[in-house]
Design an enzyme around this catalytic site. Sequence first.
Site, short mmCIF file in Angstrom:
data_model
loop_
_atom_site.label_atom_id
_atom_site.label_comp_id
_atom_site.label_asym_id
_atom_site.label_seq_id
_atom_site.Cartn_x
_atom_site.Cartn_y
_atom_site.Cartn_z
N ILE A 1 7.21 30.60 -34.39
CA ILE A 1 8.03 31.37 -33.45
C ILE A 1 7.79 30.90 -32.03
O ILE A 1 8.73 30.72 -31.25
CB ILE A 1 7.69 32.87 -33.58
CG1 ILE A 1 8.01 33.35 -34.99
CG2 ILE A 1 8.44 33.68 -32.55
CD1 ILE A 1 7.53 34.75 -35.29
N HIS B 1 3.06 -15.94 0.33
CA HIS B 1 2.32 -14.87 1.00
C HIS B 1 0.90 -14.78 0.45
O HIS B 1 0.49 -13.76 -0.12
CB HIS B 1 3.06 -13.53 0.85
CG HIS B 1 4.36 -13.47 1.60
ND1 HIS B 1 5.57 -13.79 1.01
CD2 HIS B 1 4.63 -13.15 2.89
CE1 HIS B 1 6.54 -13.64 1.90
NE2 HIS B 1 5.99 -13.26 3.06
N HIS C 1 -2.80 -8.93 7.28
CA HIS C 1 -1.45 -8.33 7.27
C HIS C 1 -0.71 -8.46 5.95
O HIS C 1 0.23 -7.70 5.70
CB HIS C 1 -0.61 -8.95 8.39
CG HIS C 1 0.02 -10.26 8.02
ND1 HIS C 1 -0.70 -11.43 7.96
CD2 HIS C 1 1.30 -10.57 7.67
CE1 HIS C 1 0.11 -12.41 7.61
NE2 HIS C 1 1.33 -11.92 7.43
#
Length: 798
Positions: A353, A541, A580
């Site tokens: 239930i 990079h 950076h």
Amino acid sequence: MSSPIRNLVSGSRSAGLQHFRASERWVSRVPCTITTGYQVKEFLARYPGILEEYLIENVSTEFLEGILIRKRAESRKPTDVGATSDRERSQLKLERMYTEIGIDKLARNICECSSDEEILEKIYEAAGILGAIVEAEKRSMYMTDVNNIDMYRYVPEQKSHRKHVGPMGLKLTVSAHVAFTKQSVNVADLPQDSRFPKGVGLGDDEAHHVIALPVLLETGRCLAVLEFTRSWERDPFSKREYEMAHAVLCWVASCVQKLKMNKLLKIQARLNQYLLQSARSLFDDMQNIDLLITKIMTFTKELVSADRCSLFLVDQVRKELVAEFFDEGKSSEDGTPLYTKTSQIRFSVEKGISGYVARTGLSVNIRDANSDERFNPEVDNKTGYRTQSVLCLPIHGKTGVISVMMLLNKQEERFFTEEDERSFQSFSVYSALALQYARIFNQLTHQQAKYKVAMDVLEFHIKGPDSEVQELRKDPYIPDDKIPYAFWSFDFFINDDIVPDLPKLFIKICTDIFGPKQFDLTKLCRFIITVRKNYRPVTYHNWQHGFTVAHSLWRIVKLCDNAGFDKVEKLALIFAGISHDIDHRGYNNDFFRKLQQPLAALYSTSTMEQHHYRQTVTILHAEGHDIFSSLSSEDHSRLLELIRLNILATDLSLYFGNQKFLAGLSAKGEFSFESNEHRKALSSIIMTAADLCAISKPWETQRPTIDNLYKEFYEQGDIEKRKGFKPMPMMDRLTQEEVPQQQIGFIDFICKPMYTTLSAILPETMPLLTGCLEVKERWKIVISEKETKKSTLIKSNV
């Protein structure tokens, strides 16, 4: 039946019966079971049309007139001394009701009831008094089902106090009609009233005159029906008796409504108090979700008067229900429910239930659990507990059902009501809020713990190897004869031979600007080795690019030493330059946004630049990397903020605002190093100029750099194509022939304006402008050579 006819039957019994039996035709219509005068009277009372037809056809006018004369004489006799009218008799009854019977006290008692069962008892008691007042022979009380379906006769001497008598509705019994229509009735002749083919709920064949009255609540619900009856031998209930009963019952209903309102106010007051306590628990001790769950369970039990309860949390990821606390019916000395905590019990939302409620978000109210196929009796069989009624309710959160409350066995009642469901719905809103925030807080606490563990692991892995740090520390300074000649100019280019010496060259840069005593040498060695390790091996990079940018910044700061930058600003430029692009993945910000990567969710703007700064701070805060420890706390905070701004400035989307601002100041001759705002804008442009310095390098070194850059671009473009996105032209390897035009456009749109503005403010940076313009001319030559070669090829083919 009219009074003359009734007296005809009762007052002239022998004559009437003699005439009745004289006709064989009428005798044949009388049931064979009628053998006494009483049964004849009852039959004629139920079927007055037969009597009327018989009298008209078989009795003389003289006989009827004689009967009418006697009847009028009887009606003129006084019936009660001092009470010659219905109004006076009614007044006497009312006085007796207030004095001898004490119904006013009964009304007060109703308002003092503490349970629904007590209310029914008092209403039944009032029905007894009211029945005596209207001189009813019998009285009955019927309760209505809370779902407006069935009716039950109230039988106080029985343990259950209830006996099912049928459904509510029309064309049934008097009480069923009244409960359905919610209107009182005064029935003068029940057998002849077509509205009530089933008579009264008692099944009483002697009931001939009936008053039935509903007990209505303010909500419109019919709580009960009171039924008063007389046999056919008595007079019908008068209009005044009916009105008096109706008025008194309305008074009783008002008392019941007042009691209901008082109970509701008490529940609301308890609810408000609970909410205040929950809020305090939520903010004072949010870590204790166990306490919050048990509070919700306890209050819900009290709210709907349940015997047992369980609360299941919904695990949306695993699609499971989770329970840790169980109600075994135990209580503390002060009556507070006690719950047993065990190891987690988990089961699928597809079961039971509670699983149905979790899936659908719908409430389930089961009156007889064992007759419902969704009920699992295994727990009852194991524990010996007898489950009769079940109320299973969802607690909704922002993402759907977050928990399920299961309540068992309504106390003092057979099943849970719609009112119980409504009460819980109001309460569940606050429970959901408390659970949601408690869960979020616990998740946050858990995530913080995970973050600390992750940071410990990260700190271990991001640190440069101690062996490399020690090796650099033994020999940190590069000899002058090993320093490339181009190192002292903007033309410096990193070839494979110089890569191993880059950490020493960075130390050279630091000591050249800040002197040999600015930094703890061991910490500086550890810092630069760690920074190198945290650059990823992408084609452009990478660590070499980070060093190239730091080198360009060093040359600008060195050449413009008298420009007006203080030590903190210089530190911010150099260390922002070397850091950076830490942990750059080879993709631009738009890539993370389009592919909905976690970094884009973490940083909505300048995604990678903010990530680079975070990584830089992580390194600076790692043990043994605090290279700025000699600064005051004020300078240290200012330095970190400037490093952040400088790294963010490498986002080209921020360049245009800075360029426009500085170009305007330069054109008007208004730039001033005395202005903090002007110096910050200049630092941002310097960061962009250094980040793009490859465009100003000599052609023989600049072209290989561009090739590496486009390799990275094309890798991103290939991924975007696979994901269904169209890449930018410069990232589409199918446009390789357009590289010269793209570079010329980039120089004209970005580089030339930037280096022009920078050289106007800092003339020492003119080589950067000159270099990029020379590169532009070389790209023009490339285009020209391609066109010449193409033209020659065409002519040869012709």
